[in-house]
Motif scaffolding. Structure first.
Motif, PDB file in Angstrom:
ATOM      1  N   ILE A   1      53.534 -30.973 -69.170  1.00 12.50           N
ATOM      2  CA  ILE A   1      53.458 -29.877 -70.366  1.00 12.50           C
ATOM      3  C   ILE A   1      53.882 -28.737 -69.893  1.00 12.50           C
ATOM      4  O   ILE A   1      53.529 -28.128 -68.874  1.00 12.50           O
ATOM      5  N   VAL A   2      55.065 -28.103 -70.675  1.00 14.30           N
ATOM      6  CA  VAL A   2      55.609 -26.795 -70.367  1.00 14.30           C
ATOM      7  C   VAL A   2      55.155 -26.209 -71.410  1.00 14.30           C
ATOM      8  O   VAL A   2      55.930 -25.952 -72.501  1.00 14.30           O
ATOM      9  N   ASP A   3      54.218 -25.045 -71.071  1.00 16.70           N
ATOM     10  CA  ASP A   3      53.482 -24.533 -72.184  1.00 16.70           C
ATOM     11  C   ASP A   3      53.946 -22.834 -71.763  1.00 16.70           C
ATOM     12  O   ASP A   3      53.778 -22.451 -70.755  1.00 16.70           O
ATOM     13  N   ASP A   4      54.264 -22.177 -72.840  1.00 17.78           N
ATOM     14  CA  ASP A   4      54.890 -20.781 -72.793  1.00 17.78           C
ATOM     15  C   ASP A   4      53.424 -19.690 -73.019  1.00 17.78           C
ATOM     16  O   ASP A   4      53.798 -18.999 -74.243  1.00 17.78           O
ATOM     17  N   SER A   5      52.362 -19.896 -72.391  1.00 13.26           N
ATOM     18  CA  SER A   5      51.128 -19.143 -72.719  1.00 13.26           C
ATOM     19  C   SER A   5      50.712 -19.173 -74.352  1.00 13.26           C
ATOM     20  O   SER A   5      50.627 -17.904 -74.821  1.00 13.26           O
ATOM     21  N   SER A   6      50.844 -20.419 -74.902  1.00 16.31           N
ATOM     22  CA  SER A   6      50.440 -20.273 -76.322  1.00 16.31           C
ATOM     23  C   SER A   6      49.246 -19.747 -76.601  1.00 16.31           C
ATOM     24  O   SER A   6      48.138 -19.878 -76.070  1.00 16.31           O
ATOM     25  N   PRO A   7      49.304 -18.688 -77.616  1.00 17.43           N
ATOM     26  CA  PRO A   7      47.748 -18.100 -78.160  1.00 17.43           C
ATOM     27  C   PRO A   7      46.576 -18.994 -78.535  1.00 17.43           C
ATOM     28  O   PRO A   7      45.478 -18.415 -78.497  1.00 17.43           O
ATOM     29  N   ASP A   8      46.994 -20.155 -78.919  1.00 18.21           N
ATOM     30  CA  ASP A   8      46.212 -21.124 -79.632  1.00 18.21           C
ATOM     31  C   ASP A   8      45.312 -21.950 -78.420  1.00 18.21           C
ATOM     32  O   ASP A   8      44.513 -22.557 -78.937  1.00 18.21           O
ATOM     33  N   GLY A   9      45.460 -21.392 -76.913  1.00 19.63           N
ATOM     34  CA  GLY A   9      44.937 -22.179 -75.962  1.00 19.63           C
ATOM     35  C   GLY A   9      45.585 -23.561 -75.742  1.00 19.63           C
ATOM     36  O   GLY A   9      44.706 -24.350 -75.297  1.00 19.63           O
ATOM     37  N   THR A  10      46.614 -23.886 -75.745  1.00 19.27           N
ATOM     38  CA  THR A  10      47.191 -25.218 -75.766  1.00 19.27           C
ATOM     39  C   THR A  10      47.212 -25.624 -74.138  1.00 19.27           C
ATOM     40  O   THR A  10      46.630 -26.780 -73.784  1.00 19.27           O
ATOM     41  N   ALA A  11      47.250 -24.659 -73.190  1.00 13.79           N
ATOM     42  CA  ALA A  11      47.189 -24.701 -71.887  1.00 13.79           C
ATOM     43  C   ALA A  11      45.638 -25.224 -71.564  1.00 13.79           C
ATOM     44  O   ALA A  11      45.510 -25.998 -70.517  1.00 13.79           O
ATOM     45  N   ASP A  12      44.628 -24.521 -72.039  1.00 13.66           N
ATOM     46  CA  ASP A  12      43.300 -25.158 -71.722  1.00 13.66           C
ATOM     47  C   ASP A  12      43.109 -26.619 -72.126  1.00 13.66           C
ATOM     48  O   ASP A  12      42.427 -27.356 -71.314  1.00 13.66           O
ATOM     49  N   ILE A  13      43.723 -27.110 -73.203  1.00 13.97           N
ATOM     50  CA  ILE A  13      43.832 -28.425 -73.565  1.00 13.97           C
ATOM     51  C   ILE A  13      44.018 -29.351 -72.262  1.00 13.97           C
ATOM     52  O   ILE A  13      43.441 -30.176 -72.038  1.00 13.97           O
ATOM     53  N   VAL A  14      45.227 -28.923 -71.793  1.00 17.59           N
ATOM     54  CA  VAL A  14      45.741 -29.588 -70.621  1.00 17.59           C
ATOM     55  C   VAL A  14      44.982 -29.785 -69.524  1.00 17.59           C
ATOM     56  O   VAL A  14      44.725 -30.629 -68.890  1.00 17.59           O
ATOM     57  N   ARG A  15      44.448 -28.469 -69.181  1.00 12.87           N
ATOM     58  CA  ARG A  15      43.616 -28.377 -67.965  1.00 12.87           C
ATOM     59  C   ARG A  15      42.412 -29.207 -68.056  1.00 12.87           C
ATOM     60  O   ARG A  15      41.972 -29.788 -67.127  1.00 12.87           O
ATOM     61  N   ASN A  16      41.937 -29.380 -69.300  1.00 12.10           N
ATOM     62  CA  ASN A  16      40.908 -30.227 -69.254  1.00 12.10           C
ATOM     63  C   ASN A  16      41.006 -31.638 -69.128  1.00 12.10           C
ATOM     64  O   ASN A  16      40.387 -32.248 -68.259  1.00 12.10           O
ATOM     65  N   PHE A  17      42.375 -32.293 -69.592  1.00 12.74           N
ATOM     66  CA  PHE A  17      42.460 -33.475 -69.206  1.00 12.74           C
ATOM     67  C   PHE A  17      42.899 -33.688 -67.816  1.00 12.74           C
ATOM     68  O   PHE A  17      42.740 -34.542 -67.067  1.00 12.74           O
ATOM     69  N   MET A  18      43.434 -32.478 -67.187  1.00 12.84           N
ATOM     70  CA  MET A  18      44.041 -32.663 -65.619  1.00 12.84           C
ATOM     71  C   MET A  18      42.532 -32.723 -64.945  1.00 12.84           C
ATOM     72  O   MET A  18      42.923 -33.367 -63.489  1.00 12.84           O
ATOM     73  N   LYS A  19      41.464 -32.387 -65.292  1.00 10.45           N
ATOM     74  CA  LYS A  19      40.153 -32.609 -64.523  1.00 10.45           C
ATOM     75  C   LYS A  19      39.921 -33.740 -63.800  1.00 10.45           C
ATOM     76  O   LYS A  19      39.484 -34.334 -62.761  1.00 10.45           O
ATOM     77  N   ASP A  20      40.093 -34.842 -64.878  1.00  8.41           N
ATOM     78  CA  ASP A  20      40.093 -36.269 -64.453  1.00  8.41           C
ATOM     79  C   ASP A  20      41.215 -37.018 -64.669  1.00  8.41           C
ATOM     80  O   ASP A  20      41.017 -38.420 -64.715  1.00  8.41           O
ATOM     81  N   ASP A  21      42.409 -36.671 -64.581  1.00  2.51           N
ATOM     82  CA  ASP A  21      43.608 -37.255 -64.664  1.00  2.51           C
ATOM     83  C   ASP A  21      44.762 -36.845 -63.923  1.00  2.51           C
ATOM     84  O   ASP A  21      45.261 -35.807 -64.356  1.00  2.51           O
ATOM     85  N   GLU A  22      45.246 -37.472 -62.641  1.00  4.75           N
ATOM     86  CA  GLU A  22      46.075 -36.824 -61.877  1.00  4.75           C
ATOM     87  C   GLU A  22      47.386 -36.951 -62.621  1.00  4.75           C
ATOM     88  O   GLU A  22      48.465 -36.235 -61.775  1.00  4.75           O
ATOM     89  N   ALA A  23      47.746 -37.569 -63.522  1.00  5.10           N
ATOM     90  CA  ALA A  23      48.929 -37.960 -63.995  1.00  5.10           C
ATOM     91  C   ALA A  23      49.413 -36.824 -64.923  1.00  5.10           C
ATOM     92  O   ALA A  23      50.434 -36.902 -65.542  1.00  5.10           O
ATOM     93  N   VAL A  24      48.384 -35.918 -65.282  1.00  7.96           N
ATOM     94  CA  VAL A  24      48.626 -34.722 -66.193  1.00  7.96           C
ATOM     95  C   VAL A  24      48.996 -33.599 -65.594  1.00  7.96           C
ATOM     96  O   VAL A  24      48.189 -33.135 -64.588  1.00  7.96           O
ATOM     97  N   HIS A  25      49.979 -32.863 -65.739  1.00  8.49           N
ATOM     98  CA  HIS A  25      50.586 -31.706 -64.940  1.00  8.49           C
ATOM     99  C   HIS A  25      50.769 -30.757 -66.119  1.00  8.49           C
ATOM    100  O   HIS A  25      51.025 -30.830 -67.054  1.00  8.49           O
ATOM    101  N   LEU A  26      50.575 -29.494 -65.392  1.00 13.13           N
ATOM    102  CA  LEU A  26      50.992 -28.290 -66.459  1.00 13.13           C
ATOM    103  C   LEU A  26      51.883 -27.309 -65.726  1.00 13.13           C
ATOM    104  O   LEU A  26      51.751 -27.022 -64.716  1.00 13.13           O
ATOM    105  N   LEU A  27      53.124 -26.728 -66.506  1.00 15.86           N
ATOM    106  CA  LEU A  27      53.781 -25.789 -66.125  1.00 15.86           C
ATOM    107  C   LEU A  27      53.708 -24.724 -67.023  1.00 15.86           C
ATOM    108  O   LEU A  27      54.164 -24.767 -68.282  1.00 15.86           O
ATOM    109  N   SER A  28      53.184 -23.522 -66.476  1.00 23.84           N
ATOM    110  CA  SER A  28      52.775 -22.697 -67.560  1.00 23.84           C
ATOM    111  C   SER A  28      53.736 -21.409 -67.193  1.00 23.84           C
ATOM    112  O   SER A  28      54.134 -20.826 -66.395  1.00 23.84           O
ATOM    113  N   ARG A  29      54.525 -21.118 -68.382  1.00 26.22           N
ATOM    114  CA  ARG A  29      55.535 -19.817 -68.383  1.00 26.22           C
ATOM    115  C   ARG A  29      54.902 -18.775 -68.948  1.00 26.22           C
ATOM    116  O   ARG A  29      54.008 -18.757 -70.109  1.00 26.22           O
ATOM    117  N   PRO A  30      55.084 -17.433 -68.675  1.00 29.56           N
ATOM    118  CA  PRO A  30      54.508 -16.144 -69.108  1.00 29.56           C
ATOM    119  C   PRO A  30      54.720 -15.878 -70.477  1.00 29.56           C
ATOM    120  O   PRO A  30      53.899 -15.333 -71.508  1.00 29.56           O
TER     121      PRO A  30
END
Ligand code: GDP
Ligand code: MG
Length: 237
Positions: A34-63
């Motif tokens: 997921i390439v997220d541009d620091s969405s104010p609605d917390g999109t990146a937090d959703i990704v981080r949650n999945f990342m906790k127990d799934d190694e195939a999910v990754h996050l690239l966060s842009r400012p």
């Protein structure tokens, strides 16, 4: 084939909470970036949650929000560096159905350097669009294809698979356009570089949740690019 779904997001938390499981289900062997541009609605937090127990999910966060084209450029680079051999472009808003990914990947496995999930080849559909909307989109596609010699029915489509070899030939890192312009320019470069392009029919549905980020200026940018490039191709410079 090691496939990576590159998915740009801006304010897609509600869609993404459903999209990540849907993708893991439809293509269990594929990784997801997921390439997220620091969405104010917390999109990146959703990704981080999945990342906790799934190694195939990754996050690239842009400012900051900086466009679809740039998100794809950075995502492709990330995937190529890590040795993925199929790089998938896809919206987070369920316009592109994860269940149709296996048929796109099959075409890639058969040797296409660029697979386009196409609305306008035999079998492709857009169930909810009005005739007028379809004519506009088809018209834009006919114009681009004729002027640039693309020989493609759906050059503006954003549901695609690239091989890393094709991305190398395209010099994707030089493509600075956004939205439709990005898709058309990538198609043009692929055609010129002799990349094998295959269109696979898809069913395209409009987003139901969240807002489209596509704007009139992105359409104008694409039209200007196509017209300029087309005229210099046809009449020389
Ligand atoms: N990271 C990032 N993602 C974006 C940006 N603009 C759009 N997106 C995402 O790119 C995808 C396509 O955009 P969308 O608004 O659905 O365009 P539409 O399908 O043409 O209406 C969606 O997943 C968006 O969240 C951006 O500036 N940055
Ligand atoms: Mg969309």
């Amino acid at each position: 084939m090691r496939a990576l779904v590159v998915m740009p997001t801006y304010n897609e938390s509600e869609n993404l909470a459903k999209m990540i499981p849907a993708l893991r289900d439809a293509v269990p062997d594929a990784d997801l970036l997921i390439v997220d541009d620091s969405s104010p609605d917390g999109t990146a937090d959703i990704v981080r949650n999945f990342m906790k127990d799934d190694e195939a999910v990754h996050l690239l966060s842009r400012p900051a929000k900086s466009g679809l084209g740039g998100a794809y450029r950075e995502g492709f680079k990330w995937g190529i560096e890590r040795g993925f051999d199929a790089l998938i472009e896809m919206d987070a808003d369920f316009s592109h159905d994860p269940k149709q990914l296996p048929s796109l990947l099959a075409a890639a496995a058969e040797g296409a350097g660029l697979v386009i999930g196409s609305r306008y080849v035999e079998g492709g559909t857009i169930p909810k669009w009005s005739r007028r909307r379809i004519m506009l989109s088809k018209g834009g596609n006919l114009y681009s294809s004729a002027l640039l010699g693309l020989k493609v029915k759906d050059a503006t489509a954003g549901f695609r698979v690239y091989s890393p070899e094709a991305l190398g030939l395209i010099h994707y890192e030089e493509v600075t356009l956004d939205g439709y312009g990005f898709q058309v320019e990538m198609t043009y470069r692929a055609r010129r570089a002799g990349v094998k392009i295959v269109e696979v029919p898809i069913s395209f549905v409009d987003r139901e949740v969240g807002e489209s980020k596509m704007s009139g200026s992105i359409v104008v940018e694409a039209l200007v690019m196509v017209t300029r490039r087309g005229f210099s191709r046809l009449f020389g410079r």
